[in-house]
Enzyme design. Sequence first.
Site, PDB file in Angstrom:
ATOM      1  N   LYS A  49      52.290  -7.819  37.022  1.00 24.42           N
ATOM      2  CA  LYS A  49      52.719  -7.344  35.707  1.00 24.42           C
ATOM      3  C   LYS A  49      54.238  -7.126  35.647  1.00 24.42           C
ATOM      4  O   LYS A  49      54.917  -7.121  36.680  1.00 24.42           O
ATOM      5  CB  LYS A  49      51.967  -6.051  35.379  1.00 24.42           C
ATOM      6  CG  LYS A  49      50.445  -6.250  35.253  1.00 24.42           C
ATOM      7  CD  LYS A  49      49.781  -4.962  34.765  1.00 24.42           C
ATOM      8  CE  LYS A  49      48.280  -5.147  34.574  1.00 24.42           C
ATOM      9  NZ  LYS A  49      47.656  -3.907  34.018  1.00 24.42           N
TER      10      LYS A  49
ATOM     11  N   TYR B 211      44.108  -9.032  25.825  1.00 29.33           N
ATOM     12  CA  TYR B 211      43.523  -7.688  25.940  1.00 29.33           C
ATOM     13  C   TYR B 211      42.705  -7.315  24.704  1.00 29.33           C
ATOM     14  O   TYR B 211      42.514  -6.130  24.436  1.00 29.33           O
ATOM     15  CB  TYR B 211      44.626  -6.656  26.185  1.00 29.33           C
ATOM     16  CG  TYR B 211      45.163  -6.643  27.602  1.00 29.33           C
ATOM     17  CD1 TYR B 211      44.389  -6.149  28.656  1.00 29.33           C
ATOM     18  CD2 TYR B 211      46.426  -7.122  27.894  1.00 29.33           C
ATOM     19  CE1 TYR B 211      44.871  -6.136  29.956  1.00 29.33           C
ATOM     20  CE2 TYR B 211      46.919  -7.098  29.206  1.00 29.33           C
ATOM     21  CZ  TYR B 211      46.134  -6.607  30.226  1.00 29.33           C
ATOM     22  OH  TYR B 211      46.606  -6.587  31.516  1.00 29.33           O
TER      23      TYR B 211
ATOM     24  N   ARG C 215      39.447  -6.042  43.423  1.00 27.51           N
ATOM     25  CA  ARG C 215      39.526  -4.694  42.834  1.00 27.51           C
ATOM     26  C   ARG C 215      39.754  -3.641  43.929  1.00 27.51           C
ATOM     27  O   ARG C 215      40.490  -2.668  43.727  1.00 27.51           O
ATOM     28  CB  ARG C 215      38.251  -4.378  42.037  1.00 27.51           C
ATOM     29  CG  ARG C 215      37.985  -5.287  40.832  1.00 27.51           C
ATOM     30  CD  ARG C 215      38.896  -5.052  39.654  1.00 27.51           C
ATOM     31  NE  ARG C 215      38.792  -3.722  39.097  1.00 27.51           N
ATOM     32  CZ  ARG C 215      39.226  -3.402  37.871  1.00 27.51           C
ATOM     33  NH1 ARG C 215      39.771  -4.334  37.078  1.00 27.51           N
ATOM     34  NH2 ARG C 215      39.133  -2.183  37.437  1.00 27.51           N
TER      35      ARG C 215
ATOM     36  N   ASN D 222      51.019  -0.731  35.905  1.00 23.90           N
ATOM     37  CA  ASN D 222      50.315  -0.538  37.181  1.00 23.90           C
ATOM     38  C   ASN D 222      50.299  -1.795  38.054  1.00 23.90           C
ATOM     39  O   ASN D 222      49.338  -2.031  38.783  1.00 23.90           O
ATOM     40  CB  ASN D 222      48.918   0.036  36.938  1.00 23.90           C
ATOM     41  CG  ASN D 222      48.052  -0.856  36.079  1.00 23.90           C
ATOM     42  OD1 ASN D 222      48.479  -1.923  35.645  1.00 23.90           O
ATOM     43  ND2 ASN D 222      46.822  -0.436  35.846  1.00 23.90           N
TER      44      ASN D 222
ATOM     45  N   HIS E 165      46.968  -6.923  37.523  1.00 20.03           N
ATOM     46  CA  HIS E 165      45.673  -7.025  36.846  1.00 20.03           C
ATOM     47  C   HIS E 165      44.680  -7.636  37.818  1.00 20.03           C
ATOM     48  O   HIS E 165      45.037  -8.475  38.639  1.00 20.03           O
ATOM     49  CB  HIS E 165      45.809  -7.950  35.625  1.00 20.03           C
ATOM     50  CG  HIS E 165      44.483  -8.312  34.999  1.00 20.03           C
ATOM     51  ND1 HIS E 165      43.838  -7.491  34.112  1.00 20.03           N
ATOM     52  CD2 HIS E 165      43.680  -9.396  35.174  1.00 20.03           C
ATOM     53  CE1 HIS E 165      42.697  -8.067  33.747  1.00 20.03           C
ATOM     54  NE2 HIS E 165      42.572  -9.218  34.376  1.00 20.03           N
TER      55      HIS E 165
ATOM     56  N   GLU F 162      39.546 -15.371  31.676  1.00 23.17           N
ATOM     57  CA  GLU F 162      40.967 -15.035  31.825  1.00 23.17           C
ATOM     58  C   GLU F 162      41.741 -16.172  32.495  1.00 23.17           C
ATOM     59  O   GLU F 162      42.882 -16.467  32.114  1.00 23.17           O
ATOM     60  CB  GLU F 162      41.101 -13.736  32.614  1.00 23.17           C
ATOM     61  CG  GLU F 162      40.575 -12.536  31.828  1.00 23.17           C
ATOM     62  CD  GLU F 162      40.417 -11.273  32.647  1.00 23.17           C
ATOM     63  OE1 GLU F 162      40.011 -10.250  32.070  1.00 23.17           O
ATOM     64  OE2 GLU F 162      40.700 -11.294  33.875  1.00 23.17           O
TER      65      GLU F 162
HETATM   66  P1  IDP Z   1      42.004  -2.165  34.920  1.00 19.84           P
HETATM   67  O1  IDP Z   1      43.293  -2.955  34.766  1.00 19.84           O
HETATM   68  O2  IDP Z   1      42.023  -1.309  36.156  1.00 19.84           O
HETATM   69  O3  IDP Z   1      40.765  -3.024  34.823  1.00 19.84           O
HETATM   70  P2  IDP Z   1      41.415  -1.260  32.199  1.00 19.84           P
HETATM   71  O4  IDP Z   1      40.663  -0.023  31.883  1.00 19.84           O
HETATM   72  O5  IDP Z   1      40.724  -2.584  32.030  1.00 19.84           O
HETATM   73  O6  IDP Z   1      41.961  -1.116  33.711  1.00 19.84           O
HETATM   74  O7  IDP Z   1      42.740  -1.238  31.325  1.00 19.84           O
HETATM   75  C1  IDP Z   1      43.540  -2.407  31.195  1.00 19.84           C
HETATM   76  C2  IDP Z   1      44.995  -2.013  31.377  1.00 19.84           C
HETATM   77  O8  IDP Z   1      45.380  -1.128  30.313  1.00 19.84           O
HETATM   78  C3  IDP Z   1      45.317  -1.213  32.646  1.00 19.84           C
HETATM   79  O9  IDP Z   1      45.490  -2.018  33.794  1.00 19.84           O
HETATM   80  C4  IDP Z   1      46.600  -0.513  32.254  1.00 19.84           C
HETATM   81  O10 IDP Z   1      47.732  -1.402  32.325  1.00 19.84           O
HETATM   82  C5  IDP Z   1      46.336  -0.179  30.785  1.00 19.84           C
HETATM   83  N1  IDP Z   1      45.774   1.163  30.619  1.00 19.84           N
HETATM   84  C6  IDP Z   1      44.531   1.591  30.950  1.00 19.84           C
HETATM   85  N2  IDP Z   1      44.352   2.884  30.652  1.00 19.84           N
HETATM   86  C7  IDP Z   1      45.531   3.299  30.122  1.00 19.84           C
HETATM   87  C8  IDP Z   1      45.989   4.560  29.601  1.00 19.84           C
HETATM   88  O11 IDP Z   1      45.259   5.559  29.572  1.00 19.84           O
HETATM   89  N3  IDP Z   1      47.276   4.592  29.136  1.00 19.84           N
HETATM   90  C9  IDP Z   1      48.092   3.494  29.146  1.00 19.84           C
HETATM   91  N4  IDP Z   1      47.700   2.300  29.603  1.00 19.84           N
HETATM   92  C10 IDP Z   1      46.439   2.199  30.099  1.00 19.84           C
HETATM   93 MG    MG Z   2      40.105  -4.146  33.232  1.00 21.56          MG
END
Ligand code: IDP
Ligand code: MG
Length: 139
Positions: A11, A51, A87, A114, A117, A128
């Site tokens: 990212k 997304y 994961r 973070n 992905h 994807e």
């Molecule tokens: P994941 O990437 O671990 O699967 P998801 O719940 O699918 O997590 O969320 C997709 C992406 O959205 C996350 O990787 C992160 O970049 C962002 N995200 C998730 N939760 C939050 C939040 O509470 N605040 C801001 N961004 C978030």
């Molecule tokens: Mg996800």
Amino acid sequence: MSTHRTFTMIKPDATGAGHTGKIIDRIIEAGFTIKAMKWTRLSLEDAQAFYGVHAERPFFGELTEYMSSAPIVAAILEKDDAVADFRTLIGATNPAEAAPGTIRADFAESIAANAVHGSDSDENAAIEGSFFFSQRELA
Ligand code: IDP
Ligand code: MG
């Protein structure tokens, strides 16, 4: 359905901080084979489409603006149990909760920024991957 593949993105926070090479090393050292990879950038519309499943979440605007703010690296990875093992390698969504030694624990800046992905199912890995790569690149 190819149960041995997953899809990842490095990212914008991680590409911008110069962590791309270190993250690719972690992925290879963990036993994944890179099947396809590209350095690219998402438009806001691309990020909103990718997304789309999160469109109703409160962080959708923040997430899509962030994901289109700078380059990303998209990749298809192969390994037995690729989705689950990747994961595990990346750790929890919130880096504050990610296990020590995971990619997010070591490189992520925040729950939004973070670092990486990782697909959450074989079905989504295929969807994807097809978002970024042609049929020929996926062969
Ligand atoms: P994941 O990437 O671990 O699967 P998801 O719940 O699918 O997590 O969320 C997709 C992406 O959205 C996350 O990787 C992160 O970049 C962002 N995200 C998730 N939760 C939050 C939040 O509470 N605040 C801001 N961004 C978030
Ligand atoms: Mg996800």
